[in-house]
Write a protein that holds these residues in place. Structure first.
Motif, mmCIF file in Angstrom:
data_model
loop_
_atom_site.group_PDB
_atom_site.id
_atom_site.type_symbol
_atom_site.label_atom_id
_atom_site.label_comp_id
_atom_site.label_asym_id
_atom_site.label_seq_id
_atom_site.Cartn_x
_atom_site.Cartn_y
_atom_site.Cartn_z
ATOM 1 N N ILE A 171 0.990 -1.089 0.180
ATOM 2 C CA ILE A 171 0.151 -0.092 -0.194
ATOM 3 C C ILE A 171 0.930 1.187 -0.008
ATOM 4 N N ILE A 172 0.335 2.328 -0.744
ATOM 5 C CA ILE A 172 1.199 3.474 -0.582
ATOM 6 C C ILE A 172 1.221 3.992 0.877
ATOM 7 N N PRO A 173 2.026 4.897 1.148
ATOM 8 C CA PRO A 173 2.264 5.467 2.306
ATOM 9 C C PRO A 173 0.975 6.371 2.858
ATOM 10 N N PRO A 174 0.661 6.259 3.991
ATOM 11 C CA PRO A 174 -0.388 7.112 4.405
ATOM 12 C C PRO A 174 -0.564 8.635 3.991
ATOM 13 N N ASP A 175 0.270 9.497 3.971
ATOM 14 C CA ASP A 175 0.309 10.847 3.406
ATOM 15 C C ASP A 175 -0.320 10.813 2.024
ATOM 16 N N LYS A 176 0.427 9.838 0.992
ATOM 17 C CA LYS A 176 -0.216 9.810 -0.203
ATOM 18 C C LYS A 176 -1.622 9.234 -0.518
ATOM 19 N N ALA A 177 -1.869 8.141 0.776
ATOM 20 C CA ALA A 177 -3.170 7.729 0.361
ATOM 21 C C ALA A 177 -4.235 8.841 0.880
#
Length: 195
Positions: A171-177
């Motif tokens: 999964i992409i990192p939280p900031d990118k999500a």
């Protein structure tokens, strides 16, 4: 980026049984800084990896396929209608397949059908699974049904099933999500203004 408009929005996250679900707490803590409320649906497989009692420390409410404190099943219609945005994070190949077929097998997939907006999927799986034609076909179907699937990132990671370090899709990192979620809300707001 200014995410202040998310402060009155409610986020629902469906967590499926990928090994990456054990890292869901960092995502939930990050999202709680931006959304009014964050709730989670855990599949049975996800619960086997990270108990609902643990997840409850990092969000406002947790739903499972078990009955609630009053002995009733949780209402997918109520939960789906509550959420301004619904994400499946992580989304396993199994969940992608179920959702692409419109299957209502558990609370997570049933709520996808009961949610009035598109669902945002963040897949996570090993690279061999990701490369399968069936997975690509299911993702294509989800996109054709107006859902959003965010391609995972390639990483070298320890694979629990093989005990080896291998290429995996994470999964992409939280900031990118968060940016992906914000864009959905922005588009919806713009659409409401112009209609």
């Amino acid at each position: 980026m200014d995410f202040s408009y998310l402060k009155n929005k409610k986020l629902l996250i469906g967590v499926s049984g990928s090994i990456s679900s054990v890292g869901i707490s960092s995502y939930l803590l990050y999202f709680r800084n931006y959304f009014k409320e964050v709730r989670v649906i855990l599949t049975k497989s996800a619960e086997d990896l990270i108990p609902a009692s643990t997840v409850s420390y990092f969000c406002d409410k947790v739903y499972t396929d078990q009955k609630d404190e009053n002995g009733k099943r949780y209402s997918h219609v109520e939960i789906g209608g509550w959420a301004d945005i619904y994400c499946v994070l992580p989304a396993t190949a199994n969940i992608l397949g179920q959702a692409s077929q419109g299957a209502a097998i558990n609370l997570l997939t049933t709520t996808i059908l009961a949610h009035p907006h598109q669902t945002l999927f963040f897949p996570a799986m090993n690279d061999v699974m990701w490369q399968k034609k069936a997975v690509a076909r299911n993702i294509q179907q989800l996109r054709e049904d107006d859902h959003i699937v965010i391609d995972p990132v390639e990483i070298m990671a320890f694979e629990v099933s093989s005990g080896k370090r291998k290429l995996n899709r994470a999964i992409i990192p939280p900031d990118k999500a968060l940016i992906e979620m914000a864009e959905i809300i922005e588009t919806r707001i713009e659409h409401q203004v112009t209609s």
